[in-house]
Motif scaffolding. Structure first.
Motif, PDB file in Angstrom:
ATOM      1  N   THR A 170       0.800  -1.231   0.000  1.00  0.00           N
ATOM      2  CA  THR A 170       0.000   0.000   0.000  1.00  0.00           C
ATOM      3  C   THR A 170       0.832   1.281   0.000  1.00  0.00           C
ATOM      4  O   THR A 170       0.280   2.361   0.177  1.00  0.00           O
ATOM      5  CB  THR A 170      -0.939   0.029   1.231  1.00  0.00           C
ATOM      6  OG1 THR A 170      -0.143  -0.080   2.425  1.00  0.00           O
ATOM      7  CG2 THR A 170      -1.943  -1.107   1.189  1.00  0.00           C
ATOM      8  N   SER A 171       2.144   1.165  -0.198  1.00  0.00           N
ATOM      9  CA  SER A 171       2.990   2.356  -0.141  1.00  0.00           C
ATOM     10  C   SER A 171       3.619   2.656  -1.497  1.00  0.00           C
ATOM     11  O   SER A 171       4.417   1.866  -2.015  1.00  0.00           O
ATOM     12  CB  SER A 171       4.094   2.187   0.907  1.00  0.00           C
ATOM     13  OG  SER A 171       5.017   3.257   0.837  1.00  0.00           O
ATOM     14  N   ILE A 172       3.278   3.797  -2.064  1.00  0.00           N
ATOM     15  CA  ILE A 172       3.843   4.211  -3.343  1.00  0.00           C
ATOM     16  C   ILE A 172       5.330   4.517  -3.198  1.00  0.00           C
ATOM     17  O   ILE A 172       6.135   4.166  -4.066  1.00  0.00           O
ATOM     18  CB  ILE A 172       3.092   5.445  -3.876  1.00  0.00           C
ATOM     19  CG1 ILE A 172       1.620   5.098  -4.116  1.00  0.00           C
ATOM     20  CG2 ILE A 172       3.735   5.962  -5.165  1.00  0.00           C
ATOM     21  CD1 ILE A 172       0.755   6.288  -4.463  1.00  0.00           C
ATOM     22  N   PHE A 173       5.706   5.149  -2.087  1.00  0.00           N
ATOM     23  CA  PHE A 173       7.119   5.467  -1.875  1.00  0.00           C
ATOM     24  C   PHE A 173       7.958   4.195  -1.780  1.00  0.00           C
ATOM     25  O   PHE A 173       9.037   4.109  -2.365  1.00  0.00           O
ATOM     26  CB  PHE A 173       7.307   6.289  -0.600  1.00  0.00           C
ATOM     27  CG  PHE A 173       8.747   6.530  -0.251  1.00  0.00           C
ATOM     28  CD1 PHE A 173       9.478   7.489  -0.925  1.00  0.00           C
ATOM     29  CD2 PHE A 173       9.385   5.769   0.724  1.00  0.00           C
ATOM     30  CE1 PHE A 173      10.824   7.697  -0.634  1.00  0.00           C
ATOM     31  CE2 PHE A 173      10.717   5.964   1.023  1.00  0.00           C
ATOM     32  CZ  PHE A 173      11.446   6.937   0.340  1.00  0.00           C
ATOM     33  N   ASN A 174       7.456   3.205  -1.038  1.00  0.00           N
ATOM     34  CA  ASN A 174       8.192   1.947  -0.900  1.00  0.00           C
ATOM     35  C   ASN A 174       8.377   1.272  -2.255  1.00  0.00           C
ATOM     36  O   ASN A 174       9.440   0.717  -2.554  1.00  0.00           O
ATOM     37  CB  ASN A 174       7.472   1.013   0.056  1.00  0.00           C
ATOM     38  CG  ASN A 174       7.562   1.480   1.510  1.00  0.00           C
ATOM     39  OD1 ASN A 174       8.244   2.457   1.809  1.00  0.00           O
ATOM     40  ND2 ASN A 174       6.875   0.797   2.396  1.00  0.00           N
ATOM     41  N   ARG A 175       7.347   1.309  -3.081  1.00  0.00           N
ATOM     42  CA  ARG A 175       7.464   0.724  -4.423  1.00  0.00           C
ATOM     43  C   ARG A 175       8.557   1.433  -5.211  1.00  0.00           C
ATOM     44  O   ARG A 175       9.415   0.791  -5.824  1.00  0.00           O
ATOM     45  CB  ARG A 175       6.125   0.847  -5.173  1.00  0.00           C
ATOM     46  CG  ARG A 175       5.002   0.000  -4.628  1.00  0.00           C
ATOM     47  CD  ARG A 175       3.679   0.343  -5.301  1.00  0.00           C
ATOM     48  NE  ARG A 175       2.541  -0.256  -4.602  1.00  0.00           N
ATOM     49  CZ  ARG A 175       1.276   0.092  -4.780  1.00  0.00           C
ATOM     50  NH1 ARG A 175       0.979   1.054  -5.654  1.00  0.00           N
ATOM     51  NH2 ARG A 175       0.309  -0.506  -4.102  1.00  0.00           N
ATOM     52  N   SER A 176       8.522   2.757  -5.180  1.00  0.00           N
ATOM     53  CA  SER A 176       9.508   3.543  -5.919  1.00  0.00           C
ATOM     54  C   SER A 176      10.920   3.248  -5.429  1.00  0.00           C
ATOM     55  O   SER A 176      11.841   3.030  -6.229  1.00  0.00           O
ATOM     56  CB  SER A 176       9.190   5.035  -5.767  1.00  0.00           C
ATOM     57  OG  SER A 176      10.178   5.827  -6.375  1.00  0.00           O
ATOM     58  N   CYS A 177      11.072   3.225  -4.112  1.00  0.00           N
ATOM     59  CA  CYS A 177      12.392   3.016  -3.515  1.00  0.00           C
ATOM     60  C   CYS A 177      12.954   1.634  -3.878  1.00  0.00           C
ATOM     61  O   CYS A 177      14.126   1.500  -4.232  1.00  0.00           O
ATOM     62  CB  CYS A 177      12.288   3.173  -1.993  1.00  0.00           C
ATOM     63  SG  CYS A 177      13.882   3.160  -1.146  1.00  0.00           S
ATOM     64  N   LEU A 178      12.105   0.606  -3.810  1.00  0.00           N
ATOM     65  CA  LEU A 178      12.561  -0.751  -4.082  1.00  0.00           C
ATOM     66  C   LEU A 178      12.804  -0.981  -5.569  1.00  0.00           C
ATOM     67  O   LEU A 178      13.691  -1.750  -5.944  1.00  0.00           O
ATOM     68  CB  LEU A 178      11.558  -1.755  -3.524  1.00  0.00           C
ATOM     69  CG  LEU A 178      11.601  -1.858  -1.993  1.00  0.00           C
ATOM     70  CD1 LEU A 178      10.339  -2.480  -1.436  1.00  0.00           C
ATOM     71  CD2 LEU A 178      12.827  -2.659  -1.553  1.00  0.00           C
ATOM     72  N   VAL A 179      12.035  -0.301  -6.431  1.00  0.00           N
ATOM     73  CA  VAL A 179      12.304  -0.383  -7.872  1.00  0.00           C
ATOM     74  C   VAL A 179      13.633   0.279  -8.188  1.00  0.00           C
ATOM     75  O   VAL A 179      14.472  -0.274  -8.909  1.00  0.00           O
ATOM     76  CB  VAL A 179      11.160   0.278  -8.683  1.00  0.00           C
ATOM     77  CG1 VAL A 179      11.585   0.459 -10.140  1.00  0.00           C
ATOM     78  CG2 VAL A 179       9.897  -0.564  -8.614  1.00  0.00           C
ATOM     79  N   GLU A 180      13.839   1.473  -7.644  1.00  0.00           N
ATOM     80  CA  GLU A 180      15.075   2.225  -7.897  1.00  0.00           C
ATOM     81  C   GLU A 180      16.304   1.495  -7.366  1.00  0.00           C
ATOM     82  O   GLU A 180      17.386   1.593  -7.940  1.00  0.00           O
ATOM     83  CB  GLU A 180      14.983   3.613  -7.250  1.00  0.00           C
ATOM     84  CG  GLU A 180      13.931   4.532  -7.846  1.00  0.00           C
ATOM     85  CD  GLU A 180      14.314   5.045  -9.233  1.00  0.00           C
ATOM     86  OE1 GLU A 180      15.492   4.879  -9.621  1.00  0.00           O
ATOM     87  OE2 GLU A 180      13.428   5.596  -9.908  1.00  0.00           O
ATOM     88  N   SER A 181      16.121   0.758  -6.280  1.00  0.00           N
ATOM     89  CA  SER A 181      17.278   0.080  -5.667  1.00  0.00           C
ATOM     90  C   SER A 181      17.680  -1.189  -6.412  1.00  0.00           C
ATOM     91  O   SER A 181      18.751  -1.739  -6.163  1.00  0.00           O
ATOM     92  CB  SER A 181      16.968  -0.266  -4.205  1.00  0.00           C
ATOM     93  OG  SER A 181      15.919  -1.216  -4.134  1.00  0.00           O
ATOM     94  N   GLY A 182      16.819  -1.653  -7.315  1.00  0.00           N
ATOM     95  CA  GLY A 182      17.199  -2.808  -8.137  1.00  0.00           C
ATOM     96  C   GLY A 182      16.714  -4.156  -7.638  1.00  0.00           C
ATOM     97  O   GLY A 182      17.331  -5.185  -7.949  1.00  0.00           O
TER      98      GLY A 182
END
Length: 508
Positions: free
Chosen positions: A231-243
């Protein structure tokens, strides 16, 4: 505060110090820590909707980041026997057998609760209803009149899970909170520097476990990513960016059923992120996801694979690629045959999404989906499955080969019956759309058969005033076609009038 400062600066906290804090708080296992995370998330939602105390909101976000860090890093074992992977208790289904449905409704609004919270009196209400009660100047329990010692609201997660389960098992649309606190757009940002720092450190920690961990550690890392990105957009972004995405894709080939399921569920969440879609496709993830769709070790994994394809198909290029995969559409159609409601639903919406690309039309027809969907319309008692099936059939009927496939199965009487009996405005709209397409593509033979169904005209007229705007226009077009046919063939004894002549109206 020192630990929060460390998180803000990107410094990993001392595990010994963390455990000392957790022991003081009475948090000794993963499930207890997870319960605190959910509680903090609920409180953040409430504060966000009120929008009054930014300092408190920032502190809550920092604490949630800290607790999320603890849950992932400090606790090695998830109590899977008491914690389903979807966050619901494993004994919920058993509890539902003896429950009174009224117990799932708010005593104030008398509607099914979406966010049940318990007062100090022990009674439970929907959050939005009890907050409205408090804002009216009341400080008592609405049910008993007892003066409350505290207005603190404690989320009733067990009851919430039971309500969601009850809705799912009975075909009731999942109730969502009407308040702003359920709008996950608030999660675009971490909410605090400490919360952001915690998530970034967690991303590195979880990638290391995915790459270098044992089988158990890989599974837990995939599960934690699944939970963090739900449910967290920021967490999705962070984990996508981190690879994390390429490593999760590799785990789709795991021989461990839990690892495979957690990985595809995590990828499902990441596919809701715009860059997440691109990364999945760039790393040849489509073939791996289709592999899980067809040969997933658990039916839940296949279900998540179908949902992932649905989100990926929101991009036109991906619709093309998915359609060109020879196993994708047949795999989705096969999943529609499964008895599991969620499998059927995820497969149906994915097929509907793929039909937006014109070239997928013949592929869906060739998969044999038409007889399958018509049987579903005849046999299913679930309104959502009926509506989804009608949506696909209405789209297929827009082309002549789709019309032919539907008419060959004798669907006209069935569709009219659904139009007459359905309580869904959307379902009726799809029925009307399909009937119009069948009239246009099927010619006079179809129109002649419809004219002979006396109950049809009344349902069409009701759509002029009660239906959606789109349904009203299409119903009007059908009425005009039927009237013109009757007028042109009024001398033929074989045609039964749909309405007495004097009741005809001009609809254009």
């Amino acid at each position: 505060m020192r630990i929060l400062n460390h998180l803000e600066e990107g410094i990993a906290p001392d595990p010994i110090e963390i455990r000392r804090i957790l022991d003081y708080l009475g948090i000794h296992k993963w499930s207890s820590c997870n319960k605190e995370v959910k509680f903090l998330d609920s409180e953040i939602g409430t504060e966000f909707s009120n929008g009054e105390n930014k300092t408190k909101l920032e502190l809550l976000c920092s604490l949630m980041g800290f607790m999320s860090y603890c849950r992932c890093v400090i606790f090695d074992t998830v109590e899977f026997e008491s914690q389903h992977l979807n966050g619901q208790c494993s004994n919920i289904s058993k509890d539902l057998k003896g429950i009174n449905v009224d117990d799932l409704k708010c005593p104030i609004s008398l509607e099914m609760m979406s966010d049940p919270v318990t007062l100090s009196s022990g009674h439970t209400y929907d959050r939005c209803s009890i907050l409205k009660w408090f804002r009216s100047g009341n400080a008592t329990c609405p049910k008993t009149g007892e003066k409350l010692t505290s207005t603190e609201l404690v989320p009733n997660l067990v009851l919430k899970g039971m309500i969601q389960q009850y809705c799912a098992e009975n075909g009731i649309p999942v109730v969502v909170s009407r308040g702003k606190n359920r709008d996950i757009s608030r999660t675009v940002m971490a909410g605090s520097s400490a919360g952001e720092g915690a998530m970034k450190m967690l991303a590195g920690f979880l990638i290391n476990k995915l790459v270098n961990g044992s089988r158990e550690e890989m599974n837990k890392a995939a599960f934690e990513i699944r939970v963090l990105t739900k449910t967290s957009i920021f967490n999705r972004s962070c984990l996508v960016e981190s690879g994390t995405t390429p490593h999760l894709l590799k785990l789709l080939l795991s021989e461990d059923s839990n690892t495979q399921e957690n990985s595809i569920a995590a990828l499902l969440n990441l596919s809701k992120h715009s860059k997440g879609k691109c990364v999945i496709v760039e790393n040849e993830g489509l073939d791996l996801i289709v592999h899980v769709l067809r040969k997933g070790l658990k039916i839940e994994a296949q279900q998540h694979a179908a949902a992932t394809l649905f989100y990926l198909a929101s991009d036109e290029e991906n619709r093309v690629l998915i359609g060109e995969n020879p196993e994708a559409i047949p795999g989705l159609v096969e999943l529609v045959k499964n008895e599991n409601h969620h499998c059927k639903r995820n497969a149906l919406v994915a097929i509907f999404g793929l039909l937006v690309h014109p070239e997928n039309h013949w592929r869906v027809l060739a998969s044999g989906v038409v007889p399958l969907l018509l049987n579903l319309l005849r046999d299913s008692e679930r309104e959502d499955l009926v509506t989804d099936s009608l949506a696909i059939l209405a789209t297929l009927a827009e082309k002549i080969d789709g019309t032919v496939a539907i008419l060959r199965r004798g669907a006209l009487q069935l569709l009219v019956g659904i139009l007459i009996t359905s309580t869904s405005r959307t379902g009726k709209e799809y029925c009307v759309s399909m009937l119009l397409a069948l009239c246009v593509n099927g010619g006079l033979d179809v129109v002649a058969r419809l004219v002979k169904i006396p109950s049809l005209m009344g349902s069409l007229y009701s759509q002029l005033s009660e239906g959606t705007s789109r349904a009203s226009k299409k119903a009007s077009a059908i009425i005009k076609i039927l009237h013109q046919f009757y007028e042109n063939n009024s001398s033929s004894a074989s045609v039964t009038p749909v309405l007495p002549r004097e009741q005809f109206v001009h609809v254009w």
